[in-house]
Design an enzyme around this catalytic site. Structure first.
Site, PDB file in Angstrom:
ATOM      1  N   SER A  89       0.811  -1.218   0.000  1.00  0.00           N
ATOM      2  CA  SER A  89       0.000   0.000   0.000  1.00  0.00           C
ATOM      3  C   SER A  89       0.840   1.261   0.000  1.00  0.00           C
ATOM      4  CB  SER A  89      -0.914   0.006   1.229  1.00  0.00           C
ATOM      5  OG  SER A  89      -0.132  -0.017   2.400  1.00  0.00           O
ATOM      6  N   THR A 191      -2.138   3.888   4.107  1.00  0.00           N
ATOM      7  CA  THR A 191      -1.152   4.965   4.257  1.00  0.00           C
ATOM      8  C   THR A 191      -0.264   4.823   5.490  1.00  0.00           C
ATOM      9  OG1 THR A 191      -2.887   6.376   3.393  1.00  0.00           O
ATOM     10  CG2 THR A 191      -0.973   7.476   4.367  1.00  0.00           C
ATOM     11  N   THR A 209       1.626   6.960   0.373  1.00  0.00           N
ATOM     12  CA  THR A 209       0.725   5.852   0.036  1.00  0.00           C
ATOM     13  C   THR A 209       0.706   5.595  -1.466  1.00  0.00           C
ATOM     14  OG1 THR A 209      -1.552   5.056   0.322  1.00  0.00           O
ATOM     15  CG2 THR A 209      -1.300   7.356  -0.258  1.00  0.00           C
ATOM     16  N   ARG A 219      -7.136   8.698  -9.949  1.00  0.00           N
ATOM     17  CA  ARG A 219      -7.670   8.988  -8.602  1.00  0.00           C
ATOM     18  C   ARG A 219      -6.551   9.417  -7.637  1.00  0.00           C
ATOM     19  NH1 ARG A 219      -6.827   7.017  -3.112  1.00  0.00           N
ATOM     20  NH2 ARG A 219      -8.767   7.275  -1.974  1.00  0.00           N
ATOM     21  N   THR A 242      -5.389   7.755   7.895  1.00  0.00           N
ATOM     22  CA  THR A 242      -5.245   6.571   7.061  1.00  0.00           C
ATOM     23  C   THR A 242      -6.655   6.069   6.763  1.00  0.00           C
ATOM     24  OG1 THR A 242      -4.204   4.383   6.917  1.00  0.00           O
ATOM     25  CG2 THR A 242      -5.051   5.014   9.047  1.00  0.00           C
ATOM     26  N   GLY A 243      -6.791   5.294   5.713  1.00  0.00           N
ATOM     27  CA  GLY A 243      -8.111   4.776   5.375  1.00  0.00           C
ATOM     28  C   GLY A 243      -8.651   5.391   4.107  1.00  0.00           C
TER      29      GLY A 243
HETATM   30  N1  GLY Z   1      -5.601   7.105   2.552  1.00  0.00           N
HETATM   31  C1  GLY Z   1      -5.068   6.782   1.329  1.00  0.00           C
HETATM   32  C2  GLY Z   1      -5.964   6.935   0.196  1.00  0.00           C
HETATM   33  O1  GLY Z   1      -7.180   6.957   0.343  1.00  0.00           O
HETATM   34  O2  GLY Z   1      -5.453   7.057  -0.881  1.00  0.00           O
END
Ligand code: GLY
Length: 333
Positions: A89, A191, A209, A219, A242-243
Site C-alpha cells: 500500500s 497509508t 501511500t 484517482r 489513514t483509510g
Molecule cells: N488514505 C489513502 C488513500 O485513500 O489514498
C-alpha cells in the site's frame, strides 16, 4: 460508544477544564507558552506512526538520536515503508490502479508550516523525499503526475518499475472479477503517516501511500492533500489520517483534529470527534470503509481512533518501540 456517552466524555475531560478554563474560552484563545508550561510534558522526543511499522519508527528514532531533525526523522521513517516491497500500500510494490499503474501520493510538513506534496507520481519509489524537495526547492506546494516525475528525475531520483511480481499477480487475480470493495484494514494497511516531536518540542509530519488498490486511473486520495491527510501546527500539535481518503477529504480530517486540539481537546478526544464527524453524516456508509487518525499535541500526549477494529499506532518513546491497538467506533461488527 453511544453518542451521549461520547459527548459527555469529550466535554468533561478536555485539557481546557484541566486548566480551569471553559472549553469555549479555550476555543477563543491561542495557547501561550505560559499555558503550555502548566501542562505536564511527556518524555521527548517521541515518534508515532499509523499501523504496525516498527522498522519505520525505529529508523525515525535513530535519526533523532544521531542529531537529525523531526523533519529528517519523518522522511527517513516513511522511506523505510516505501522501500519495503512486501507492503502493498506504499511505495515500491504498492498495488496498482485498475489499469496496472502504481501511482503514489505523499506529503510532508515542517514546524514552520511549510509543506510539499506530490500526487499521482509514477516510477519513483521515495515519494516522500520528492515531496520534501517540492517544499524546499520550489516556490510551490504540490506537483502532480508527469510534472512531479520530471522534477524528481531532475533532482536525481532513480526511475524504477514500482509494480513488483507479487503486486502484478494480485492485480491479475483481482481483474478476474474486477470487484471494487474499498474497505481498508489490517490486511491492506494503507497509508503510512508519521508524526515526530523532537526534544525541543518541535513537530513535523509526513505521509505516503500508493492509494486505494485498483482505483480509477487518475484517482488521488487524502494523503497528499495538506489538511486532509496531514496537518502540523507547531503551536498546537499534528495529525495524520489513514483509510478511505475520500471520506477524510470530505471532512478535512487532519486539520479538524488539530483545530479540535486548539480548542482544548486531548489528541484522543480530537481523533474520536473527527471519526464521529464521518460516521454521523447523513447516509454515511461507514460500515463499509475504514478511517483512522493518530494525533500528537505540543505536550507529547498522543491519541488514535478508527471506525473499525484492527487499526493500530506504533509509538517510539524512551527507547521503547511498541504497537498499540486503537480504540474504535463500530463495536457492532
Ligand atoms: N488514505 C489513502 C488513500 O485513500 O489514498
Amino acid at each position: 460508544m453511544k453518542r451521549r456517552k461520547f459527548l459527555k466524555n469529550a466535554s468533561l475531560s478536555g485539557i481546557g477544564l484541566a486548566l480551569g478554563k471553559s472549553l469555549t474560552s479555550c476555543a477563543e484563545t491561542t495557547p501561550s507558552d505560559s499555558v503550555i508550561s502548566t501542562l505536564e510534558v511527556a518524555s521527548l522526543p517521541l515518534v508515532i506512526a499509523t499501523w504496525d511499522v516498527k522498522n519505520a519508527t525505529a529508523k525515525a528514532w535513530e535519526v533523532l538520536q544521531n542529531g537529525g531533525s523531526a523533519l529528517d526523522a519523518v522522511e527517513q521513517g516513511c522511506r523505510v515503508e516505501e522501500a519495503n516491497e512486501k507492503g502493498q500500500s506504499v511505495g515500491k510494490g504498492g498495488l496498482p490502479d485498475r489499469d496496472g499503474n502504481v501511482t503514489l501520493d505523499a506529503c510532508i510538513m515542517n514546524q514552520n508550516g511549510d509543506c510539499g506534496s506530490v500526487v499521482f507520481l509514477q516510477n519513483i519509489t521515495h515519494a516522500v523525499s520528492v515531496a520534501r524537495k517540492v517544499m524546499e526547492d520550489t516556490p510551490h506546494v504540490m506537483l502532480a503526475g508527469s510534472g512531479a516525475e520530471k522534477f524528481a528525475l531532475q533532482k536525481g531520483f532513480k526511475k524504477e518499475n514500482l509494480l513488483t511480481e507479487d503486486s502484478k499477480k494480485s492485480w491479475e487475480a483481482w481483474k478476474v472479477k474486477s470487484e471494487y470493495s474499498p474497505i481498508i484494514n489490517i490486511e491492506n494497511h494503507d497509508t503510512i503517516g508519521m508524526l515526530v516531536i523532537d526534544k525541543g518540542g518541535n513537530l513535523s509530519g509526513a505521509c505516503t501511500t500508493s492509494g486505494l488498490a485498483y482505483k480509477l486511473n487518475g484517482r488521488v486520495g487524502d494523503s497528499p492533500i495538506i489538511g486532509s491527510g496531514l496537518f502540523v501546527d507547531n503551536e498546537i500539535g499534528a495529525a495524520v489520517a489513514t483509510g478511505l481518503g475520500e471520506e477524510v477529504v470530505k471532512t478535512v480530517g487532519s486539520f479538524l483534529v488539530v483545530e479540535l486540539m486548539r480548542q482544548g481537546k486531548s489528541p484522543q478526544e480530537a481523533c474520536e470527534i473527527a471519526i464521529r464527524r464521518i460516521v454521523d453524516k447523513p447516509n454515511s456508509n461507514y460500515k463499509n470503509f475504514q478511517v483512522g487518525y493518530i494525533a500528537i499535541n505540543k505536550q507529547g500526549q498522543t491519541g488514535s481512533f478508527s471506525i473499525h477494529q484492527w487499526f493500530s499506532m506504533t509509538k517510539f518513546q524512551q527507547g521503547k518501540n511498541e504497537t498499540i491497538q486503537s480504540e474504535y467506533f463500530n463495536k457492532d461488527a
